[in-house]
Design a protein around this motif. Structure first.
Motif, PDB file in Angstrom:
ATOM      1  N   PHE A  49       0.817  -1.217   0.000  1.00 50.67           N
ATOM      2  CA  PHE A  49       0.000   0.000   0.000  1.00 50.67           C
ATOM      3  C   PHE A  49       0.850   1.267   0.000  1.00 50.67           C
ATOM      4  O   PHE A  49       0.306   2.380   0.074  1.00 50.67           O
ATOM      5  CB  PHE A  49      -0.921   0.010   1.227  1.00 50.67           C
ATOM      6  CG  PHE A  49      -1.659  -1.283   1.419  1.00 50.67           C
ATOM      7  CD1 PHE A  49      -2.603  -1.714   0.500  1.00 50.67           C
ATOM      8  CD2 PHE A  49      -1.380  -2.086   2.513  1.00 50.67           C
ATOM      9  CE1 PHE A  49      -3.266  -2.913   0.676  1.00 50.67           C
ATOM     10  CE2 PHE A  49      -2.050  -3.291   2.701  1.00 50.67           C
ATOM     11  CZ  PHE A  49      -2.995  -3.710   1.777  1.00 50.67           C
ATOM     12  N   ARG A 103       0.255   5.300  -1.581  1.00 51.66           N
ATOM     13  CA  ARG A 103      -1.115   5.576  -2.011  1.00 51.66           C
ATOM     14  C   ARG A 103      -2.078   5.215  -0.885  1.00 51.66           C
ATOM     15  O   ARG A 103      -1.742   4.412  -0.018  1.00 51.66           O
ATOM     16  CB  ARG A 103      -1.471   4.785  -3.272  1.00 51.66           C
ATOM     17  CG  ARG A 103      -1.375   3.294  -3.088  1.00 51.66           C
ATOM     18  CD  ARG A 103      -1.343   2.538  -4.430  1.00 51.66           C
ATOM     19  NE  ARG A 103      -1.096   1.125  -4.208  1.00 51.66           N
ATOM     20  CZ  ARG A 103      -2.036   0.192  -4.104  1.00 51.66           C
ATOM     21  NH1 ARG A 103      -3.308   0.523  -4.249  1.00 51.66           N
ATOM     22  NH2 ARG A 103      -1.731  -1.070  -3.893  1.00 51.66           N
ATOM     23  N   TYR A 104      -3.234   5.832  -0.914  1.00 50.23           N
ATOM     24  CA  TYR A 104      -4.254   5.510   0.074  1.00 50.23           C
ATOM     25  C   TYR A 104      -5.139   4.404  -0.477  1.00 50.23           C
ATOM     26  O   TYR A 104      -5.676   4.507  -1.581  1.00 50.23           O
ATOM     27  CB  TYR A 104      -5.113   6.742   0.395  1.00 50.23           C
ATOM     28  CG  TYR A 104      -6.187   6.430   1.405  1.00 50.23           C
ATOM     29  CD1 TYR A 104      -5.896   6.415   2.758  1.00 50.23           C
ATOM     30  CD2 TYR A 104      -7.483   6.119   1.000  1.00 50.23           C
ATOM     31  CE1 TYR A 104      -6.864   6.104   3.701  1.00 50.23           C
ATOM     32  CE2 TYR A 104      -8.459   5.812   1.934  1.00 50.23           C
ATOM     33  CZ  TYR A 104      -8.151   5.801   3.282  1.00 50.23           C
ATOM     34  OH  TYR A 104      -9.113   5.488   4.205  1.00 50.23           O
ATOM     35  N   VAL A 105      -5.281   3.328   0.295  1.00 55.84           N
ATOM     36  CA  VAL A 105      -6.167   2.224  -0.060  1.00 55.84           C
ATOM     37  C   VAL A 105      -7.174   2.083   1.068  1.00 55.84           C
ATOM     38  O   VAL A 105      -6.790   1.950   2.239  1.00 55.84           O
ATOM     39  CB  VAL A 105      -5.380   0.909  -0.248  1.00 55.84           C
ATOM     40  CG1 VAL A 105      -6.317  -0.255  -0.525  1.00 55.84           C
ATOM     41  CG2 VAL A 105      -4.343   1.056  -1.358  1.00 55.84           C
ATOM     42  N   GLU A 106      -8.450   2.132   0.736  1.00 55.40           N
ATOM     43  CA  GLU A 106      -9.499   2.079   1.762  1.00 55.40           C
ATOM     44  C   GLU A 106      -9.565   0.717   2.449  1.00 55.40           C
ATOM     45  O   GLU A 106      -9.566   0.624   3.669  1.00 55.40           O
ATOM     46  CB  GLU A 106     -10.855   2.418   1.133  1.00 55.40           C
ATOM     47  CG  GLU A 106     -12.010   2.418   2.111  1.00 55.40           C
ATOM     48  CD  GLU A 106     -11.910   3.479   3.196  1.00 55.40           C
ATOM     49  OE1 GLU A 106     -12.339   3.207   4.335  1.00 55.40           O
ATOM     50  OE2 GLU A 106     -11.390   4.580   2.913  1.00 55.40           O
ATOM     51  N   GLU A 132       1.647   4.340   5.918  1.00 55.33           N
ATOM     52  CA  GLU A 132       0.947   5.041   6.992  1.00 55.33           C
ATOM     53  C   GLU A 132       0.857   4.131   8.208  1.00 55.33           C
ATOM     54  O   GLU A 132       0.957   2.900   8.102  1.00 55.33           O
ATOM     55  CB  GLU A 132      -0.430   5.497   6.543  1.00 55.33           C
ATOM     56  CG  GLU A 132      -1.355   4.366   6.139  1.00 55.33           C
ATOM     57  CD  GLU A 132      -2.743   4.846   5.751  1.00 55.33           C
ATOM     58  OE1 GLU A 132      -3.528   5.198   6.657  1.00 55.33           O
ATOM     59  OE2 GLU A 132      -3.044   4.838   4.542  1.00 55.33           O
ATOM     60  N   GLU A 134      -1.439   3.006   9.918  1.00 60.35           N
ATOM     61  CA  GLU A 134      -2.466   1.960   9.846  1.00 60.35           C
ATOM     62  C   GLU A 134      -1.948   0.682   9.195  1.00 60.35           C
ATOM     63  O   GLU A 134      -2.412  -0.417   9.505  1.00 60.35           O
ATOM     64  CB  GLU A 134      -3.697   2.485   9.096  1.00 60.35           C
ATOM     65  CG  GLU A 134      -4.947   1.683   9.332  1.00 60.35           C
ATOM     66  CD  GLU A 134      -5.439   1.705  10.784  1.00 60.35           C
ATOM     67  OE1 GLU A 134      -6.300   0.871  11.113  1.00 60.35           O
ATOM     68  OE2 GLU A 134      -4.971   2.532  11.587  1.00 60.35           O
ATOM     69  N   HIS A 135      -0.963   0.793   8.311  1.00 59.95           N
ATOM     70  CA  HIS A 135      -0.377  -0.400   7.697  1.00 59.95           C
ATOM     71  C   HIS A 135       0.327  -1.245   8.755  1.00 59.95           C
ATOM     72  O   HIS A 135       0.326  -2.474   8.693  1.00 59.95           O
ATOM     73  CB  HIS A 135       0.597  -0.015   6.577  1.00 59.95           C
ATOM     74  CG  HIS A 135      -0.034   0.807   5.501  1.00 59.95           C
ATOM     75  ND1 HIS A 135       0.703   1.615   4.659  1.00 59.95           N
ATOM     76  CD2 HIS A 135      -1.333   0.971   5.137  1.00 59.95           C
ATOM     77  CE1 HIS A 135      -0.111   2.233   3.814  1.00 59.95           C
ATOM     78  NE2 HIS A 135      -1.355   1.858   4.081  1.00 59.95           N
TER      79      HIS A 135
END
Length: 194
Positions: free
Chosen positions: A41, A44-47, A92, A94-95
Motif C-alpha cells: 500500500f 497511495r491511500y487504499v481504503e 501510513e 495503519e499499515h
C-alpha cells in the motif's frame, strides 16, 4: 489480495546472566525476530486494507515458530511476549496495525493458548529506525516482574516502501526483578489481566 514479499528475516537472542547483581544459574533469554516485507500500500491511500491480514497469518506463524526454536523450542519455558511494526516513510501507521491479529494470534497458537493480550507498538520511521517492543507476561498483564521491552531495528530497513513486522519472547522475569507486585506464581489466569 497482495502476496507477502519478504526481503529478509532477522533473529536475535540474548542470554542475560546478570545486570550487575548476582549471576543467574540459568540465563534469562530474550529473543526477537522480524521480517522486512514490501508494503503493498506504500505511496497511495487504499481504503480496504484488512484482507492483507489474512495474507500475513502464515508469516506470523512462521516467525513465531522460528523464534520459539531459537529460544530452545520449549513453549513451556516462554513467559513473556510482545509484537510491533515499523512502517517505511511511504506508508501510513495503519499499515503497521495490520500486524496486530496475525502476529498476536500466531504467538498464542504456537505457545499453546496464552491468556494475556500481546502488547504492541508501531511507528512510521526511516531506514535504520529503532523500535522498543513492550513485553508482558503471557498469562497475566499485571505481572510487574515481566514488564520489559526489547529494542529492534536494522541498518537498512525499513525502506520507504517496506514494513518491518516483529515478534519478541522472553523466558522469564527480568534477571534481578525485585520491584514487587503480582508474582508469576500467583497468577489466577482468569481474564488475562491478573
Amino acid at each position: 489480495m497482495p502476496e507477502v514479499e519478504i526481503r529478509k528475516i532477522v533473529t536475535s537472542v540474548e542470554d542475560i546472566f546478570h545486570e550487575g547483581g548476582p549471576r543467574a544459574n540459568t540465563p534469562h533469554k530474550r529473543g526477537a525476530i522480524f521480517a522486512v516485507i514490501r508494503n503493498p500500500f506504500a505511496g497511495r491511500y487504499v481504503e480496504d486494507i484488512q484482507p492483507f491480514m489474512e495474507d500475513l497469518k502464515p508469516l506470523g506463524v512462521d516467525l513465531a515458530q522460528r523464534l520459539l526454536a531459537a529460544l530452545g523450542g520449549d513453549a513451556k519455558r516462554i513467559e513473556g511476549y510482545g509484537k510491533g511494526s515499523i512502517v517505511g516513510a511511504a506508508g501510513e501507521l495503519e499499515h503497521g496495525a495490520l500486524w496486530h491479529a496475525p502476529g498476536g494470534y500466531a504467538m498464542r497458537e504456537v505457545l499453546g493458548g496464552s491468556k494475556a493480550i500481546v502488547p504492541s507498538t508501531k511507528k512510521v520511521g526511516g531506514v535504520g529506525a529503532r523500535l522498543d517492543v513492550p513485553v508482558t507476561h503471557l498469562n497475566a498483564s499485571y505481572v510487574r516482574s515481566h514488564f520489559d521491552s526489547i529494542e529492534v531495528g536494522c541498518n537498512d530497513s525499513p525502506r520507504a516502501d517496506e514494513l518491518l513486522f516483529v515478534l519478541v519472547m522472553t523466558t522469564g522475569a527480568r534477571v534481578h526483578s525485585r520491584s514487587g507486585g503480582l508474582e508469576a506464581a500467583d497468577i489466577k489466569g482468569e481474564d488475562g489481566l491478573k
